[in-house]
Design a protein around this motif. Sequence first.
Motif, mmCIF file in Angstrom:
data_model
loop_
_atom_site.group_PDB
_atom_site.id
_atom_site.type_symbol
_atom_site.label_atom_id
_atom_site.label_comp_id
_atom_site.label_asym_id
_atom_site.label_seq_id
_atom_site.Cartn_x
_atom_site.Cartn_y
_atom_site.Cartn_z
ATOM 1 N N ALA A 19 -5.370 -19.507 22.901
ATOM 2 C CA ALA A 19 -6.204 -18.391 23.345
ATOM 3 C C ALA A 19 -7.334 -18.106 22.360
ATOM 4 C CB ALA A 19 -5.347 -17.142 23.542
ATOM 5 N N ARG A 20 -7.162 -18.536 21.108
ATOM 6 C CA ARG A 20 -8.221 -18.272 20.122
ATOM 7 C C ARG A 20 -9.186 -19.440 19.978
ATOM 8 N NH1 ARG A 20 -3.873 -15.418 17.439
ATOM 9 N NH2 ARG A 20 -3.170 -17.385 16.571
ATOM 10 N N LEU A 21 -8.792 -20.606 20.390
ATOM 11 C CA LEU A 21 -9.680 -21.761 20.213
ATOM 12 C C LEU A 21 -11.056 -21.535 20.839
ATOM 13 C CD1 LEU A 21 -7.289 -24.828 20.654
ATOM 14 C CD2 LEU A 21 -8.211 -23.852 18.543
ATOM 15 N N PRO A 22 -11.147 -20.973 22.051
ATOM 16 C CA PRO A 22 -12.476 -20.733 22.613
ATOM 17 C C PRO A 22 -13.312 -19.778 21.761
ATOM 18 C CG PRO A 22 -10.827 -20.649 24.342
ATOM 19 C CD PRO A 22 -10.080 -20.698 23.041
ATOM 20 N N VAL A 23 -12.656 -18.863 21.084
ATOM 21 C CA VAL A 23 -13.388 -17.946 20.205
ATOM 22 C C VAL A 23 -13.965 -18.707 19.026
ATOM 23 C CG1 VAL A 23 -13.220 -15.871 18.785
ATOM 24 C CG2 VAL A 23 -11.859 -16.064 20.881
ATOM 25 N N TYR A 24 -13.165 -19.595 18.471
ATOM 26 C CA TYR A 24 -13.654 -20.403 17.356
ATOM 27 C C TYR A 24 -14.814 -21.291 17.813
ATOM 28 C CZ TYR A 24 -9.087 -19.079 15.457
ATOM 29 O OH TYR A 24 -7.981 -18.388 15.042
ATOM 30 N N LEU A 25 -14.647 -21.830 19.003
ATOM 31 C CA LEU A 25 -15.693 -22.701 19.537
ATOM 32 C C LEU A 25 -17.018 -21.952 19.635
ATOM 33 C CD1 LEU A 25 -16.213 -25.500 20.719
ATOM 34 C CD2 LEU A 25 -15.531 -24.610 22.953
ATOM 35 N N ALA A 47 -16.804 -14.885 11.391
ATOM 36 C CA ALA A 47 -17.596 -15.038 12.617
ATOM 37 C C ALA A 47 -16.734 -14.887 13.864
ATOM 38 C CB ALA A 47 -18.286 -16.402 12.611
ATOM 39 N N ALA A 48 -15.468 -15.260 13.750
ATOM 40 C CA ALA A 48 -14.587 -15.210 14.918
ATOM 41 C C ALA A 48 -13.797 -13.909 14.980
ATOM 42 C CB ALA A 48 -13.629 -16.403 14.893
ATOM 43 N N GLY A 49 -13.890 -13.109 13.934
ATOM 44 C CA GLY A 49 -13.187 -11.829 13.946
ATOM 45 C C GLY A 49 -11.694 -11.946 13.725
ATOM 46 N N VAL A 50 -11.258 -12.955 12.978
ATOM 47 C CA VAL A 50 -9.837 -13.072 12.644
ATOM 48 C C VAL A 50 -9.685 -13.232 11.140
ATOM 49 C CG1 VAL A 50 -9.302 -14.175 14.854
ATOM 50 C CG2 VAL A 50 -9.776 -15.595 12.854
ATOM 51 N N ASN A 51 -8.443 -13.306 10.690
ATOM 52 C CA ASN A 51 -8.212 -13.478 9.266
ATOM 53 C C ASN A 51 -8.121 -14.971 8.946
ATOM 54 O OD1 ASN A 51 -5.741 -14.493 8.184
ATOM 55 N ND2 ASN A 51 -4.882 -12.464 7.943
ATOM 56 N N SER A 52 -8.519 -15.327 7.755
ATOM 57 C CA SER A 52 -8.740 -16.748 7.470
ATOM 58 C C SER A 52 -7.439 -17.546 7.438
ATOM 59 C CB SER A 52 -9.503 -16.915 6.157
ATOM 60 O OG SER A 52 -8.726 -16.467 5.069
ATOM 61 N N ALA A 53 -6.344 -16.911 7.066
ATOM 62 C CA ALA A 53 -5.068 -17.635 7.052
ATOM 63 C C ALA A 53 -4.685 -18.027 8.475
ATOM 64 C CB ALA A 53 -3.974 -16.762 6.445
ATOM 65 N N LYS A 54 -4.904 -17.105 9.393
ATOM 66 C CA LYS A 54 -4.578 -17.396 10.781
ATOM 67 C C LYS A 54 -5.462 -18.524 11.312
ATOM 68 C CE LYS A 54 -4.131 -13.747 13.448
ATOM 69 N NZ LYS A 54 -4.258 -12.715 14.501
ATOM 70 N N LEU A 55 -6.723 -18.444 10.962
ATOM 71 C CA LEU A 55 -7.644 -19.496 11.395
ATOM 72 C C LEU A 55 -7.191 -20.859 10.883
ATOM 73 C CD1 LEU A 55 -10.398 -20.495 12.513
ATOM 74 C CD2 LEU A 55 -11.295 -20.100 10.232
ATOM 75 N N ARG A 56 -6.851 -20.932 9.606
ATOM 76 C CA ARG A 56 -6.440 -22.223 9.046
ATOM 77 C C ARG A 56 -5.173 -22.726 9.701
ATOM 78 N NH1 ARG A 56 -7.793 -19.804 4.241
ATOM 79 N NH2 ARG A 56 -5.641 -19.653 3.523
ATOM 80 N N LYS A 57 -4.250 -21.823 9.938
ATOM 81 C CA LYS A 57 -3.019 -22.256 10.599
ATOM 82 C C LYS A 57 -3.312 -22.729 12.015
ATOM 83 C CE LYS A 57 0.947 -21.575 9.514
ATOM 84 N NZ LYS A 57 2.288 -21.201 9.054
ATOM 85 N N ASP A 58 -4.157 -22.011 12.715
ATOM 86 C CA ASP A 58 -4.524 -22.437 14.072
ATOM 87 C C ASP A 58 -5.119 -23.839 14.044
ATOM 88 O OD1 ASP A 58 -3.666 -20.160 15.383
ATOM 89 O OD2 ASP A 58 -5.625 -19.180 15.347
ATOM 90 N N LEU A 59 -6.071 -24.061 13.149
ATOM 91 C CA LEU A 59 -6.741 -25.361 13.096
ATOM 92 C C LEU A 59 -5.780 -26.461 12.674
ATOM 93 C CD1 LEU A 59 -10.225 -24.496 11.585
ATOM 94 C CD2 LEU A 59 -9.541 -24.696 13.977
ATOM 95 N N SER A 60 -4.804 -26.083 11.855
ATOM 96 C CA SER A 60 -3.865 -27.108 11.377
ATOM 97 C C SER A 60 -3.041 -27.678 12.523
ATOM 98 C CB SER A 60 -2.946 -26.524 10.310
ATOM 99 O OG SER A 60 -1.949 -25.714 10.896
#
Lengths: 236, 236
Positions: A19-25, A47-60
Motif C-alpha cells: 500500500a505504500r509502494l505507490p507513495v514511494y513511487l 518526501a513520502a511522509g513516513v519514517n525512514s526505518a519503515k521505508l528501508r524495511k519496505d524497500l528491503s
Amino acid sequence: MTTRSSTDANRVIPEATVARLPVYLRALTALADSGIRTCSSEDLAIAAGVNSAKLRKDLSHLGSYGTRGVGYDVDYLRYQIAREIGVTQDWPVVIVGIGNLGHALANYSGFRSRGFRVVALLDADPQLIGQTVAGVAVRAFDELEAIVQEHDVAIGVIATPAVAAQSVADRMVAIGITSILNFAPAVVAVPDGVDVRKVDLSIELQILAYHEQRKANGADAAAAAAAAVTVDGGAA
Amino acid sequence: MTTRSSTDANRVIPEATVARLPVYLRALTALADSGIRTCSSEDLAIAAGVNSAKLRKDLSHLGSYGTRGVGYDVDYLRYQIAREIGVTQDWPVVIVGIGNLGHALANYSGFRSRGFRVVALLDADPQLIGQTVAGVAVRAFDELEAIVQEHDVAIGVIATPAVAAQSVADRMVAIGITSILNFAPAVVAVPDGVDVRKVDLSIELQILAYHEQRKANGADAAAAAAAAVTVDGGAA
DNA sequence: CCAATTTTGTTCTCACGTTCACAAACTCCT
DNA sequence: AGGAGTTTGTGAACGTGAGAACAAAATTGG
C-alpha cells in the motif's frame, strides 16, 4: 527447483508495504522532476511522509537496491518499484457508472500517467449512451463482455449508485474481471481470487468526525475535570 | 475522580474499529430500511462484510448494547454508533478546489445524509467564482477564514491539483481546521493535533495492479515450473 | 421452576506491522 | 592503505489486530 530470474518472485511483500509502494513511487517521481539523481532513505522518507526505518524495511522486501554510505539512485529505484507494482505497462480499465463521480474519474489525468488506460465508459442509462466524456464514448453496460474480451481488461471501476453495485460486480466477475475498485457506498461480495478495494467518501469523513469529536470532548473533559461538570453531549 | 456520564469517555477505541464503525452504521441503516428491528451479530456481520467475532469485539469497545440470546436492536445500536462517531448532528464542511472531482463531491448526496453539510465551495480560479454548483455558490479561496469562523468549520476537503495541496492545507491549519480529507495526489504535512486522511485514486488502482500482476505471474510461474522456463517479464 | 437453546461479551493465542538499534558495507580524506 | 564518516539492510523488541473458543446471560418450552 524452479528456474527463476534474478529477483525471487516467491517472496511475499507485506500488504502494508504494498500500500505504500505507490507513495514511494510518486515521491521518487517528484524528486526526479526536481533533478535529484540520488537520495538517502531519510530524504525519500520525508518526501513520502513516513519514517525512514519503515521505508528501508519496505524497500528491503523488494531487494537490495541501495548502496550503503550513498543512498538510492532515484531513477533506478523508481523503475524497480514500478516493475514490482506492475505499472511499467498500462493496464486497461473500464469504468461503470457515468454519473458525477464517473465523469470525474474519466477526466482524471492521473490514471493515464500512472499506468492505467480507460478503455471504456459504461452506463445503463440510455440517455447517456453515445455521449462523449473525456474523449471516450459512453456505451451500454451490455457491451461489458465484448469490451473486456477485446482489451483483455482485468480491472473494473464501479461508480454506480449503491443499489447497482453488487449486480455490476457480479457481472464483472462472471466476465472474468479479477480486480474491482468500488466507489459505490455498498459492500460488494466477490468470490475468492477476486480483489476488491473500496473508496468511500463519507466513511472517510465519518472517521475524521470521530476524531474531531474526541478532540472536542477531550477539551471539554479537561475543562470538566477542572470544573467538575458532567461530560456528555459534547459540542451541542 | 472526574465526573462522567453513563458511557466512559476515557475508553480508547482501536483505530481499526473506528474505521469499521461507519460500515456497521450503513449496514444497520440498510437493515432498518428493510423493516428489520432486531439482528444477531451474524446477520449484521454478513451485511457489513466482516466476520461476526470481529464485529462483536468491535461493538464491545463501545459498550454492551446487545442482549444475549436475542441480538441487537437495530435502531438502538444504530443510534449508539452514530453517537459514538459523532454524526448525530451535522458537521459543516468546506471543499476547496472545484474541478472535476470537487464538482462530484459537491453533488454527492451521501454527505448530507450521513452527517455532513457542505457550507462552502472555494476555488482560486476567478472564472469559477460566482458559479453555482449543487446549489452552493463558488467563492474565492481568500474567504476561507471568514467562512470557517462563521460556520465553526472543523473539517476541510482538498480537491485541488497536487501542487496546491500543501499550501491549502497550511492555510486551513492556520485558520483552525483540525481535520483534512485530501484527494490531491500529494503528501501533505500537518502539525500534531491535525488529522489528515488521504484518498488517492491511482494508488488504489496501483495496489490492485500489484495483486493482478501477482495473479498473472503466479499462473505463469506454475506453467513455467512445469515447462522449466525462466520467469521474468510476466505479461509482456 | 428448571433444562435446553441461543447469542453476546471476553479471554487467549497467534500473526502482522512498527520502531529501535546496530553491524555491514560503502565513500572520502589523509 | 587505513581510518573516519555515512547510510543501508536487518534482527529483535514491542504493540496492535484478528480469530477461535468459551463462559455468562438471556429466552423458550415443558
